[in-house]
Design a protein around this motif. Structure first.
Motif, mmCIF file in Angstrom:
data_model
loop_
_atom_site.group_PDB
_atom_site.id
_atom_site.type_symbol
_atom_site.label_atom_id
_atom_site.label_comp_id
_atom_site.label_asym_id
_atom_site.label_seq_id
_atom_site.Cartn_x
_atom_site.Cartn_y
_atom_site.Cartn_z
ATOM 1 N N TYR A 70 8.514 87.921 20.732
ATOM 2 C CA TYR A 70 9.890 88.403 20.856
ATOM 3 C C TYR A 70 9.934 89.762 21.566
ATOM 4 O O TYR A 70 10.772 89.991 22.441
ATOM 5 N N ILE A 71 9.034 90.662 21.184
ATOM 6 C CA ILE A 71 8.984 91.991 21.803
ATOM 7 C C ILE A 71 8.737 91.867 23.306
ATOM 8 O O ILE A 71 9.416 92.494 24.124
ATOM 9 N N MET A 72 7.769 91.040 23.679
ATOM 10 C CA MET A 72 7.447 90.873 25.100
ATOM 11 C C MET A 72 8.605 90.244 25.868
ATOM 12 O O MET A 72 8.926 90.666 26.989
ATOM 13 N N GLU A 73 9.257 89.247 25.269
ATOM 14 C CA GLU A 73 10.377 88.586 25.940
ATOM 15 C C GLU A 73 11.559 89.548 26.091
ATOM 16 O O GLU A 73 12.269 89.526 27.103
ATOM 17 N N SER A 74 11.773 90.402 25.095
ATOM 18 C CA SER A 74 12.869 91.367 25.156
ATOM 19 C C SER A 74 12.649 92.360 26.284
ATOM 20 O O SER A 74 13.577 92.676 27.044
ATOM 21 N N PHE A 98 3.342 91.530 8.708
ATOM 22 C CA PHE A 98 3.325 90.771 9.968
ATOM 23 C C PHE A 98 4.362 89.647 9.931
ATOM 24 O O PHE A 98 4.477 88.926 8.945
ATOM 25 N N VAL A 99 5.123 89.497 11.021
ATOM 26 C CA VAL A 99 6.141 88.442 11.123
ATOM 27 C C VAL A 99 5.792 87.530 12.294
ATOM 28 O O VAL A 99 5.648 87.989 13.429
ATOM 29 N N GLU A 100 5.655 86.262 11.999
ATOM 30 C CA GLU A 100 5.312 85.277 13.019
ATOM 31 C C GLU A 100 6.368 85.278 14.130
ATOM 32 O O GLU A 100 7.568 85.227 13.864
ATOM 33 N N ASP A 119 14.470 84.880 11.643
ATOM 34 C CA ASP A 119 13.379 85.169 10.714
ATOM 35 C C ASP A 119 12.686 83.860 10.337
ATOM 36 O O ASP A 119 13.344 82.928 9.845
ATOM 37 N N PRO A 120 11.374 83.761 10.555
ATOM 38 C CA PRO A 120 10.686 82.485 10.301
ATOM 39 C C PRO A 120 10.610 82.122 8.821
ATOM 40 O O PRO A 120 10.369 80.960 8.485
ATOM 41 N N VAL A 121 10.815 83.090 7.940
ATOM 42 C CA VAL A 121 10.732 82.833 6.498
ATOM 43 C C VAL A 121 12.101 82.501 5.917
ATOM 44 O O VAL A 121 12.298 81.482 5.258
ATOM 45 N N THR A 122 13.082 83.370 6.170
ATOM 46 C CA THR A 122 14.409 83.197 5.573
ATOM 47 C C THR A 122 15.323 82.318 6.416
ATOM 48 O O THR A 122 16.313 81.781 5.912
ATOM 49 N N PRO A 158 12.067 91.994 14.645
ATOM 50 C CA PRO A 158 12.611 92.119 15.997
ATOM 51 C C PRO A 158 12.638 93.565 16.476
ATOM 52 O O PRO A 158 12.536 94.502 15.690
ATOM 53 N N LEU A 159 12.767 93.729 17.779
ATOM 54 C CA LEU A 159 12.764 95.049 18.409
ATOM 55 C C LEU A 159 14.136 95.688 18.264
ATOM 56 O O LEU A 159 15.126 95.224 18.810
ATOM 57 N N HIS A 160 14.206 96.784 17.508
ATOM 58 C CA HIS A 160 15.457 97.511 17.264
ATOM 59 C C HIS A 160 15.876 98.277 18.526
ATOM 60 O O HIS A 160 15.056 98.540 19.409
ATOM 61 N N LEU A 161 17.151 98.645 18.604
ATOM 62 C CA LEU A 161 17.637 99.433 19.738
ATOM 63 C C LEU A 161 16.810 100.692 19.960
ATOM 64 O O LEU A 161 16.521 101.067 21.095
#
Length: 500
Positions: free
Chosen positions: A57-61, A50-52, A279-282, A15-18
Motif C-alpha cells: 500500500y505504501i509503495m502504491e500510494s 505488522f499489517v499484511e 484492514d485485513p483483520v477487521t 496505511p500511510l497517513h497524510l
C-alpha cells in the motif's frame, strides 16, 4: 558537501497517513532540488504490529503521488537490503561493536520486575525511569559482577541491550527547521537498543541503516525531536558523523488543535490516507483521496503547502516546480491546519487545467459504460468541467445528458409551469430544425418569445425543466445542442404529456 541522500522509512503497521505522505514528499523534493537520492526503506522489525498488505500500500500510494524512489525494496540499489527484517546480520555486527564501548550495557530485568518497580514509584507519586539514577540499582552489567553477568549469559537468561546515557552533559543540537537548542542528558533515559530477540529497536536500527546507506539528511516528523539527543549520541558512540536533522511540523485538525487523525476524517467526512485501505483483520475500509476523486497533482500540491511556502506565495505548482523551489529553511515550525475546503479548491483548479481529452480518459476509467460516444462526451466535459470539483461531478451533475428525466422536481414545476406552458413548448418545438447549434437555438428562443410576447423566462424555465427535470444545469441552448434535435423534441413531448 557530500552527496545529498535522504530516506523515507515507514513501518508497515497500517496505511500511510497524510503526515507520512508529506514527509515522503518533502524528502523527495529535497533530494530532487539537490540532485540527490531518495531512498525508501521499510522498517518492519515491529512484528507485533505488522499489517499484511501495508508495505504494498505504501509503495502504491507513493507511485500514485508521482514519487518514485531511487532505491527501495522494489527498485533495488547499492545499499540494500531495504527491509530491516532482512538486515539482521548487519545489525549483529554493530551490536557487537557498541558493546565494546562505554555507551551500552546488558540489562537482565524482566518486564514483570520493571512493572513492579514502576508500581512502587507510582505509590509514592513518582515516575520511574531507567536512567543514570536507577541503573546501578537494577539487574544489569553495570550493577552485577563480571562473574554474575557471565553466569547469566551462560544460563541463557534473556536480556536487552540499553544505551548508557552520559551524566551531566549538555548537548548542543541544531535542527534545520527549528534552529539551535540544548538538551541535558540527565533528562534522558537509557533506551533499549537491542530487544531480547536480538533485533534492534528503532533507535539503533535506523542509526545503523542511515550510516550504512550514507544518509546525509534525516527529514522526519516532530514527534521524533525528543529522540534527537539519543540519536546524536549513538552516532558519537559508533564513531560516525551524524547527518543533518529536520523535524517537520504536525498536520493539525481542521479546528487547529491537536494532530490530525483518522477519527477526524471520519468525523468531518474527508480522507486522511492517499488511497483506500482495507484492514485485513477487521475488514474496515479507510477511504483515500484517490478513490474520492482527487487528482494526484492536486493532492501533492495541497500536501506540499501544509507547512511550506514557496516564493511569492504561489499556490499552483507542479511536482517539478516544487522540487526547483523547495527549501527546508522555509518549512514552518508551527503546525499546519488541515482544510478540506482548500483541498477541494486545489482539485477544482487541477480539473480546470486538464484538457477535455485528459478528462475524457479519467471519466471513462470511472464510468466505462457511459451510453454516449466520445465526441458527445467531450462536449459534455467541456460544458460541465468548469463547475466540477471532482471528476465524478461531471457525470453526477450532468446525468440528464445520459438519461431523460423520469420525474420532475415539484418546486420547479410550481415555479415554471402553468396551464398554458405545455402548448407553448409544443409550438416552440415545431420551430426547431434537425441541424442546430447553441447560437441558432438561442436566436430561435428569443424570436419565439418576442413573437408570442413572452418573457424569456416563460420559455427558458419550462424548457430547462423538460430537458433536465429540475431548474439546474448549464445554458439551455448548450444542453439542446448536445442532446440533439430528436432527443430534445422527445423530452419536450414527454414533459408536455406528463406535467399537469
Amino acid at each position: 558537501m557530500s552527496r545529498v541522500r535522504v530516506r523515507f522509512a515507514p513501518s508497515p503497521t497500517g496505511p500511510l497517513h497524510l503526515g507520512g505522505a508529506r514527509t515522503a514528499l518533502y524528502d523527495y523534493l529535497f533530494a530532487k532540488k539537490n540532485d540527490g537520492d531518495f531512498v525508501l526503506r521499510i522498517e518492519d522489525t515491529d512484528t507485533a504490529r505488522f499489517v499484511e498488505g501495508a508495505e504494498e500500500y505504501i509503495m502504491e500510494s507513493l507511485e500514485w503521488m508521482g514519487i518514485t524512489p531511487d532505491e527501495s525494496p522494489k527498485h533495488g540499489g547499492p545499499y540494500g537490503p531495504y527491509r530491516q527484517s532482512e538486515r539482521r546480520e548487519i545489525y549483529d555486527q554493530y551490536t557487537a561493536q557498541i558493546l565494546k564501548t562505554d555507551y551500552a550495557y546488558i540489562a537482565f530485568d524482566t518486564p514483570e520486575e520493571l512493572d513492579e518497580i514502576r508500581s512502587k514509584y507510582e505509590e509514592k507519586g513518582e515516575i520511574f525511569s531507567y536512567n543514570y539514577m536507577t541503573r546501578n540499582l537494577l539487574s544489569n552489567s553495570l550493577s552485577l559482577s563480571d562473574e554474575q553477568v557471565a553466569e547469566k549469559l551462560q544460563n541463557k537468561v534473556p536480556y536487552v541491550i540499553r544505551f548508557k546515557m552520559p551524566v551531566d552533559r549538555i548537548l548542543n543540537l541544531e535542527d534545520i527547521i527549528r534552529g539551535k537548542f540544548s538538551v541535558n542528558t540527565n533528562t534522558l533515559d537509557d533506551k533499549v537498543l537491542v530487544k531480547q530477540d536480538g533485533m534492534p529497536t528503532y533507535h539503533f536500527a535506523n542509526i545503523i541503516d542511515d550510516y550504512e546507506m550514507k544518509i546525509s539528511h534525516v527529514i522526519r516528523g516532530e514527534e521524533w525531536l525528543p529522540s534527537m539527543g539519543l540519536h546524536v549520541l549513538l552516532y558519537e558512540a559508533m564513531g560516525w558523523e551524524a547527518p543533518q536533522f529536520a523535524h517537520l511540523p504536525l498536520i493539525l485538525k481542521p479546528e487547529g488543535k491537536g494532530k490530525l487523525s483518522k477519527r477526524d476524517g471520519a468525523k468531518f467526512g474527508f480522507p486522511v490516507f492517499p488511497m483506500n485501505f482495507t484492514d485485513p483483520v477487521t475488514g474496515e475500509m479507510s477511504p483515500g483521496y484517490k478513490e474520492a476523486g482527487y487528482l494526484p497533482g492536486a493532492f501533492v500540491n495541497f500536501l506540499a503547502l501544509l507547512g511550506w511556502s514557496p516564493a511569492d506565495n504561489k499556490e499552483i505548482l507542479s511536482l517539478e516546480e516544487m522540487a526547483a523551489e523547495f527549501d527546508l529553511h522555509k518549512v514552518h515550525k508551527a503546525g499546519a491546519r488541515f482544510s478540506k475546503e482548500k483541498a477541494d479548491w486545489f482539485n477544482q483548479q487541477y480539473i480546470q487545467m486538464k484538457t477535455d481529452e485528459e478528462m475524457l480518459a479519467i471519466l471513462k476509467e470511472l464510468y466505462p459504460e457511459l451510453p454516449v460516444n466520445d465526441d458527445k462526451l467531450l462536449k459534455i466535459i467541456h460544458l460541465m468541467k468548469e463547475r466540477a470539483v471532482f471528476p465524478q461531478d461531471i457525470y453526477e451533475n450532468g446525468k440528464f445528458f445520459f438519461s431523460a428525466p423520469d420525474q420532475y422536481d415539484e418546486k420547479a414545476v410550481k415555479k415554471a409551469w402553468s396551464d398554458y406552458t405545455g402548448s407553448i413548448l409544443h409550438e416552440f418545438s415545431t420551430h426547431l430544425q434537425p441541424e442546430m447549434n447553441s447560437e441558432s437555438i438561442k436566436s430561435k428562443i428569443q424570436e419565439f418569445a418576442a413573437e408570442k410576447n413572452l418573457g424569456m423566462g416563460k420559455v427558458m424555465m419550462p424548457l430547462r425543466l423538460a430537458l433536465v427535470g429540475e431548474l439546474k444545469g448549464p445554458d439551455v441552448p448548450d444542453i439542446m445542442e448536445i442532446l440533439g434535435f430528436e432527443e430534445t423534441t422527445r423530452r419536450i413531448s414527454n414533459a408536455t404529456n406528463n406535467i399537469s
